[in-house]
Design an enzyme around this catalytic site. Structure first.
Site, PDB file in Angstrom:
ATOM      1  N   HIS A  55      -0.474  27.191 -11.307  1.00  0.00           N
ATOM      2  CA  HIS A  55      -1.376  26.107 -11.717  1.00  0.00           C
ATOM      3  C   HIS A  55      -0.820  24.754 -11.258  1.00  0.00           C
ATOM      4  CE1 HIS A  55      -4.210  28.459 -14.212  1.00  0.00           C
ATOM      5  NE2 HIS A  55      -3.160  29.228 -14.443  1.00  0.00           N
ATOM      6  N   ASN A 128      -8.766  30.077 -19.156  1.00  0.00           N
ATOM      7  CA  ASN A 128      -9.145  30.203 -17.751  1.00  0.00           C
ATOM      8  C   ASN A 128     -10.663  30.197 -17.641  1.00  0.00           C
ATOM      9  OD1 ASN A 128      -6.512  30.377 -16.748  1.00  0.00           O
ATOM     10  ND2 ASN A 128      -6.486  32.614 -16.834  1.00  0.00           N
TER      11      ASN A 128
END
Length: 455
Positions: A55, A128
Site C-alpha cells: 500500500h 479494501n
C-alpha cells in the site's frame, strides 16, 4: 534577501538559515567544522519517511463521522451509542501492489483505511475495496506479497509470479473472480465500496458477542471502468484518482460514505456451509443484511502530505471497548505485525506523531479479545474444516451480466497467456471448478492472444 554573512530570513520557525557553506576564502575548501552544513544535509537525508512495504502509494482526506443509528444493542463503544454523535476522522486511500509511480487505474486492490479519533481513544478500521482476500491464514501473506511483487531479477512485472499465486492457492479462486472483474479497475476513489474483509467482534454492555463485517458505501454511487479505459487513463493521467479526490474536496464538494455492518451470532458458524472467519468468503446479505450505522463526510484536504498522510500509522489492533478482533487467522496475524511495521517505518515514537496521537496512551489502552471465553484444544497447524474453495466463486461468476462475464474472461486470458504452461493448466483447472463455460472461454481467448493474427 541576502546579507554579507550568507544568512537570509527563511521558513517560519527557522528565521535564519545558511545559504552558503563555510569555506576558506571564496573558493574553499569547505570546512568540516561547518555544523550548519552538516545539519542542513542531515535534515535533508532524513526528511523522507520510509515507504510502506505494501500500500505504498496513497492519498488522504479528513472529515467527520456521524452516528446515525444507535448500535447500543450490539456494542458498548461510546461513539456508537446514540444518533448525532460526531468524531473526527482521517482516511488514507491506497493501492496494495504499488510504488509511487503505479498508475491509479491499474488492476489493483485499493485500501480504504479510516482513523476515528474518539473520546475513548483511536479506532482504526482497515478496509479494501474488494470484499475477499487471496488467502485465509496470515502465515501465507508474505508469500502472497512476493507473488504480487516485481521480479527480483530485473524489477519488472512478471506474469508467471502473479499467475503462479492462483495456481498454488485454490482458496484464491474467489479473489481471482473479483480481482479480474472490472471492479478492480476504477478511476475515482469517490465511487468505491470498502469492506473490512476480516471479521471482527462487537460486544455489548451485557457481554453478548456478535461477529461483524464492516461495509463503506459511497453515497455518490459505485462506478468502475474496463481494462481498456484503465490503460488509456494510465497514460493520460496516472494520478487521476488522487487528483479527483483532492480537486473535489478543494471545490467544496464533500466526499461521503455510509457505514453499514453485517452482524452474525457466533453460533451460526456451526451450521453454515463455510467458515464465517474465512477471509476468502463473503456473508449472504439476505441472511445477514447490511445495518446502517453512520455517515462519513470528508471535506478537508491535507495541508502537509508528508506529515498528515504519509505518517498516518494504521493498526487493526487499535480498538475500543466493545470493538474487538475475532479468531480470524488473517486478522490475528495483522493485529501484532502492524505496530512493528510502523516502528520500522516511522520510529519507536510513531504514536506521538500528531496525526497518530492518542492522549494518555499506554499498552494498557489496547483492547484484546475474548475475555470470559473458555478456550481449550490441541495446539496444531491445520486447515479449516470446511474450506470450500469454489462455491462462492461460482456464485459470483453467475451473478455477472453477459458483458461482465466476457470482460472477466478477456481480462484473465490477456494475462494468463503469458504464464508457463503448467501454471496455465493449474489455473484453468481451478476455473473449471468455477464454471466450465468460463474455463473454455478463457482457453479460446488465450489462443487468440497467442496468435494475434486470428484476433
Amino acid at each position: 534577501m541576502h546579507n554579507h554573512n550568507g544568512w537570509y530570513p527563511s521558513d517560519k520557525g527557522n528565521p535564519r538559515r545558511a545559504t552558503h557553506s563555510q569555506t576558506v576564502g571564496v573558493r574553499g575548501p569547505v570546512l568540516i567544522q561547518d555544523t550548519a552544513l552538516h545539519e542542513t544535509l542531515e535534515d535533508f537525508v532524513f526528511s523522507t519517511t520510509l515507504p510502506r512495504r505494501i500500500h505504498t502509494k496513497g492519498y488522504g482526506a479528513f472529515g467527520c463521522f456521524y452516528t446515525t443509528h444507535s448500535m447500543k444493542q450490539y456494542t458498548k463503544a461510546k461513539f456508537l451509542q446514540t444518533p448525532n454523535q460526531q468524531v473526527p476522522v482521517a482516511v488514507r486511500f491506497s493501492f496494495a501492489a504499488s510504488n509511487q509511480g503505479t498508475p491509479d487505474t491499474s488492476r489493483n486492490v485499493r485500501g480504504f483505511s479510516t482513523k476515528f479519533y474518539t473520546d475513548e481513544g483511536i479506532f482504526d478500521l482497515l478496509c479494501n475495496h474488494l470484499p475477499v482476500f487471496f488467502v485465509r491464514d496470515a502465515i501465507r501473506v508474505p508469500n502472497i506479497i512476493s507473488h504480487l511483487s516485481p521480479s527480483p531479477v530485473n524489477n519488472l512485472p512478471d506474469p508467471e509470479r502473479l499467475w503462479s499465486l492462483f495456481a498454488k492457492y485454490p482458496e484464491a479462486t474467489n479473489m481471482l473472480i473479483w480481482f479480474f472483474s472490472d471492479l478492480a479497475t476504477v478511476k475515482s476513489l469517490r465511487h468505491i465500496k470498502g469492506y473490512s474483509v476480516s471479521t471482527y467482534v462487537w460486544r455489548n454492555a451485557q457481554g453478548v458477542r456478535h461477529y461483524v463485517k464492516y461495509h463503506w458505501l459511497p453515497l455518490a454511487g459505485v462506478k468502475y471502468i474496463d481494462q481498456q479505459e484503465a490503460q488509456r487513463l494510465a497514460c493520460e493521467d496516472p494520478n487521476i484518482s488522487g487528483r479527483d479526490l483532492y480537486d473535489s474536496i478543494a471545490k467544496g464538494k464533500a466526499v461521503e460514505y455510509e457505514l453499514r455492518v453485517q452482524l452474525m451470532n457466533p453460533e451460526d458458524a456451526k451450521t453454515l456451509p463455510f467458515d464465517p472467519l474465512d477471509d476468502t468468503k463473503v456473508w449472504d446479505e439476505t441472511r445477514y443484511p447490511l445495518l446502517p450505522v453512520g455517515r462519513m463526510v470528508l471535506n478537508r484536504n491535507p495541508v502537509n502530505y508528508a506529515e498528515q498522510v504519509e505518517k498516518l500509522a494504521f493498526n487493526p489492533a487499535n480498538l475500543l471497548p466493545g470493538l474487538e478482533f475475532s479468531d480470524d487467522k488473517v486478522l490475528q496475524g495483522r493485529t501484532f505485525i502492524y505496530s512493528d511495521a510502523q516502528r520500522h517505518r516511522l520510529g519507536p515514537d510513531y504514536r506521538d506523531i500528531p496525526v497518530n496521537k492518542q492522549p494518555n496512551w499506554s499498552p494498557a489502552s489496547m483492547v484484546s479479545s475474548g475475555n470470559g471465553r473458555y478456550v481449550a484444544g490441541e495446539i496444531m497447524r491445520a486447515e479449516i474444516p470446511n474450506p470450500d474453495n469454489f462455491t462462492q466463486a461460482t456464485q459470483r461468476y453467475e451473478s455477472f451480466s453477459a458483458k461482465e462475464k466476457k470482460n472477466l474472461a478477456n481480462n484473465i486470458a490477456s494475462g494468463l497467456v503469458n504464464a508457463r504452461p503448467n501454471t496455465q493448466s493449474a489455473v484453468l483447472w481451478h476455473l473449471e471448478q468455477v464454471s466450465p463455460v468460463l474455463a473454455e472461454t478463457v482457453r479460446n481467448q488465450m489462443l487468440l492472444y497467442a496468435d494475434p493474427g486470428k484476433r
